[in-house]
Design a protein around this motif. Structure first.
Motif, PDB file in Angstrom:
ATOM      1  N   UNK A 125       3.012 -10.897   4.204  1.00  0.00           N
ATOM      2  CA  UNK A 125       1.889 -10.947   3.269  1.00  0.00           C
ATOM      3  C   UNK A 125       2.281 -10.276   1.956  1.00  0.00           C
ATOM      4  N   UNK A 126       2.914  -9.116   2.062  1.00  0.00           N
ATOM      5  CA  UNK A 126       3.357  -8.397   0.875  1.00  0.00           C
ATOM      6  C   UNK A 126       4.382  -9.173   0.063  1.00  0.00           C
ATOM      7  N   UNK A 127       5.185  -9.993   0.730  1.00  0.00           N
ATOM      8  CA  UNK A 127       6.207 -10.801   0.062  1.00  0.00           C
ATOM      9  C   UNK A 127       5.661 -12.136  -0.437  1.00  0.00           C
ATOM     10  N   UNK A 128       4.373 -12.409  -0.169  1.00  0.00           N
ATOM     11  CA  UNK A 128       3.777 -13.656  -0.612  1.00  0.00           C
ATOM     12  C   UNK A 128       4.088 -14.856   0.261  1.00  0.00           C
ATOM     13  N   UNK A 141       5.091   2.970   5.336  1.00  0.00           N
ATOM     14  CA  UNK A 141       5.218   2.341   4.027  1.00  0.00           C
ATOM     15  C   UNK A 141       6.656   2.173   3.580  1.00  0.00           C
ATOM     16  N   UNK A 142       7.584   2.525   4.448  1.00  0.00           N
ATOM     17  CA  UNK A 142       9.000   2.461   4.099  1.00  0.00           C
ATOM     18  C   UNK A 142       9.484   1.039   3.892  1.00  0.00           C
ATOM     19  N   UNK A 143       8.939   0.097   4.659  1.00  0.00           N
ATOM     20  CA  UNK A 143       9.459  -1.264   4.637  1.00  0.00           C
ATOM     21  C   UNK A 143       8.451  -2.302   4.150  1.00  0.00           C
ATOM     22  N   UNK A 144       7.277  -1.871   3.729  1.00  0.00           N
ATOM     23  CA  UNK A 144       6.314  -2.789   3.133  1.00  0.00           C
ATOM     24  C   UNK A 144       5.841  -2.192   1.815  1.00  0.00           C
ATOM     25  N   UNK A 153      -1.675   0.064   1.957  1.00  0.00           N
ATOM     26  CA  UNK A 153      -3.078   0.425   1.724  1.00  0.00           C
ATOM     27  C   UNK A 153      -4.006  -0.565   2.426  1.00  0.00           C
ATOM     28  N   UNK A 154      -3.698  -1.856   2.335  1.00  0.00           N
ATOM     29  CA  UNK A 154      -4.536  -2.869   2.980  1.00  0.00           C
ATOM     30  C   UNK A 154      -4.449  -2.769   4.502  1.00  0.00           C
ATOM     31  N   UNK A 155      -3.263  -2.439   5.008  1.00  0.00           N
ATOM     32  CA  UNK A 155      -3.088  -2.274   6.450  1.00  0.00           C
ATOM     33  C   UNK A 155      -3.984  -1.155   6.968  1.00  0.00           C
ATOM     34  N   UNK A 156      -4.165  -0.105   6.153  1.00  0.00           N
ATOM     35  CA  UNK A 156      -4.954   1.051   6.557  1.00  0.00           C
ATOM     36  C   UNK A 156      -6.410   0.965   6.118  1.00  0.00           C
ATOM     37  N   UNK A 157      -6.825  -0.178   5.587  1.00  0.00           N
ATOM     38  CA  UNK A 157      -8.216  -0.362   5.160  1.00  0.00           C
ATOM     39  C   UNK A 157      -9.048  -0.889   6.322  1.00  0.00           C
ATOM     40  N   UNK A 158     -10.181  -0.266   6.647  1.00  0.00           N
ATOM     41  CA  UNK A 158     -11.023  -0.733   7.759  1.00  0.00           C
ATOM     42  C   UNK A 158     -11.485  -2.174   7.564  1.00  0.00           C
ATOM     43  N   UNK A 159     -11.404  -2.954   8.656  1.00  0.00           N
ATOM     44  CA  UNK A 159     -11.841  -4.357   8.631  1.00  0.00           C
ATOM     45  C   UNK A 159     -13.098  -4.566   9.461  1.00  0.00           C
ATOM     46  N   UNK A 160     -13.229  -3.816  10.547  1.00  0.00           N
ATOM     47  CA  UNK A 160     -14.416  -3.956  11.405  1.00  0.00           C
ATOM     48  C   UNK A 160     -14.522  -2.731  12.298  1.00  0.00           C
ATOM     49  N   UNK A 161     -15.743  -2.376  12.647  1.00  0.00           N
ATOM     50  CA  UNK A 161     -15.981  -1.265  13.555  1.00  0.00           C
ATOM     51  C   UNK A 161     -15.521  -1.642  14.961  1.00  0.00           C
TER      52      UNK A 161
END
Length: 436
Positions: free
Chosen positions: A106-109, A267-270, A276-284
């Motif tokens: 995702x980060x690489x598009x 965050x070393x490889x992304x 930040x998006x990986x650590x953003x809450x998506x659902x309870x």
């Protein structure tokens, strides 16, 4: 032979010496003030009191594994000890391979988190239900696609939805099977190949295997695979999968799992934005209730425990006879991972945390406080397992006499005992149960 931190030999000479002596490099630790001697003493005591046959622990500080150690038995009957090569079942932790790979893509598009999954790969297993066209890559990654965990759970003839896509958390191994196929389509190679090429080989995960039936079957997986044990100590051979299962089929050590966690979540490889998006809450999360001081969510493939002080990532691996857990703070760059060959492995979480990361995880288990070591529950169960029915009767009698009898701990013990020893259960309940 063990080389201590005071050795004056150059690093290259040390490496050559290790090779000559056959010492496994994963047993060496970076310099750290971690009190490993106290930790090992406490781990051995906990193993004795909980009755957990064997486990392996990796401690993370400053994004390095500063201590990795093994305890107990890999196979009780064969008297095989847990070693640095003992393989535990990663179970759902296996999903971490895809968590990293998909977030990196995702980060690489190469993948769009908001794009429909069917855009990349029409999925025959879901084409009977038009709702599948609503599923996005992000929904599959964060367990919000609405899919059941496994097809066999409801109608074994077809894969089903148990919620509308994007509306709630619905944990799904099947969602990760779909995700793995999407990545295979984009990369033009199998799941096994791209996990090897992107994770296992570059990160030097020497004791990680995606399936039981591999080229190293005789020398590694078969020889080193731990026997699983139920809460009553019954042997369970486990998931000896001949094909890779992206959601649950990995076999590895705690050391390798620790490296996987750090490389995935630090965050070393992304990219920083993708982290930040990986650590953003998506659902309870649906299986743990939020409290005034704790909030539980799913992020971009991992679970999040949010407190006033920090956001802690965590995940569990649960197969019959095996239990693994990790807790890791990207902010504080520390955490721990353990893998066990027991259904009761989760009972170690709070004590390991108190000796290492100090995330105050005991508050996570408020509803099961007595099932987190140490507690009076373990003293009662340990007495029963060592001394039998008569011994635990005498022990409880003595507690009663000294006004130290814990009714809640007794109730927890009898719940555990009921299916295992009904005769003793009935006798103890008659003598020590609440009498109205």
């Amino acid at each position: 032979m063990k080389l201590n931190s005071k050795t004056k030999l150059p690093y290259l000479l040390i490496a050559i010496l290790f090779a000559a002596l056959g010492i496994n490099a994963q047993n060496t630790q970076p310099k750290s003030s971690f009190p490993y001697q106290t930790f090992d003493k406490e781990m051995n005591l906990m193993k004795s009191k909980t009755g957990i046959p064997g486990f392996s622990v990796a401690i993370i500080e400053n994004n390095e594994i500063v201590h990795a150690k093994e305890y107990g038995w890999s196979n009780i009957e064969e008297k095989k000890k847990v070693t640095s090569k003992t393989l535990f079942e990663a179970a759902s932790m296996t999903k971490l391979f895809l968590v990293y790979i998909v977030n990196r893509m995702i980060g690489e598009g190469k993948l769009d988190v908001h794009q429909k999954a069917s855009y990349y790969l029409p999925y025959k297993r879901l084409q009977h239900d038009n709702r599948y066209k609503k599923i996005t890559i992000g929904m599959l990654l964060s367990h919000t696609a609405g899919l059941e965990n496994w097809q066999v759970e409801n109608d074994p003839e077809k894969l089903e939805f148990i919620a509308e896509p994007g509306t709630s958390f619905t944990y799904s191994g099947e969602g990760y099977a779909y995700l793995a196929d999407i990545v295979s389509k984009i990369k033009g190679t199998s799941y096994d190949n791209y996990v090897d090429n992107m994770v296992i080989e570059p990160w030097n995960l020497k004791q990680t295997f995606l399936k039981y039936n591999s080229d190293d079957l005789q020398d590694n997986v078969k020889k080193n695979h731990a026997m699983g044990y139920t809460t009553y100590g019954v042997e369970y051979k486990g998931l000896l999968n001949k094909k890779s299962i992206p959601a649950s089929g990995g076999h590895m050590t705690a050391y390798d799992l620790g490296k996987l966690i750090v490389n995935t979540l630090s965050g070393k490889h992304i990219t920083k934005e993708q982290q930040r998006l990986l650590l953003t809450p998506k659902a309870k999360l649906g299986f743990v209730p939020d409290t005034k001081e704790l909030k539980f969510d799913t992020g971009g493939g991992i679970f999040l425990l949010t407190t006033k002080e920090d956001t802690i990532t965590f995940f569990s691996g649960v197969n019959t006879g095996f239990r693994s857990e990790f807790f890791y703070s990207p902010k504080k760059k520390k955490g721990f991972v353990f893998m066990s060959n027991s259904d009761d492995g989760w009972m170690m979480v709070s004590k390991i945390d108190e000796l290492t990361s100090k995330f105050n995880l005991r508050r996570v288990f408020k509803n099961d406080e007595l099932l987190q070591y140490p507690s009076e529950f373990f003293n009662i169960r340990d007495t029963y397992q060592r001394k039998g029915s008569e011994g635990v009767y005498v022990f409880l009698k003595e507690l009663k006499k000294n006004n130290q009898f814990n009714q809640e701990a007794f109730v927890q013990f009898t719940k555990w005992l009921e299916e295992y020893d009904k005769q003793t259960y009935d006798a103890l309940l008659k003598e020590f149960g609440n009498k109205k």
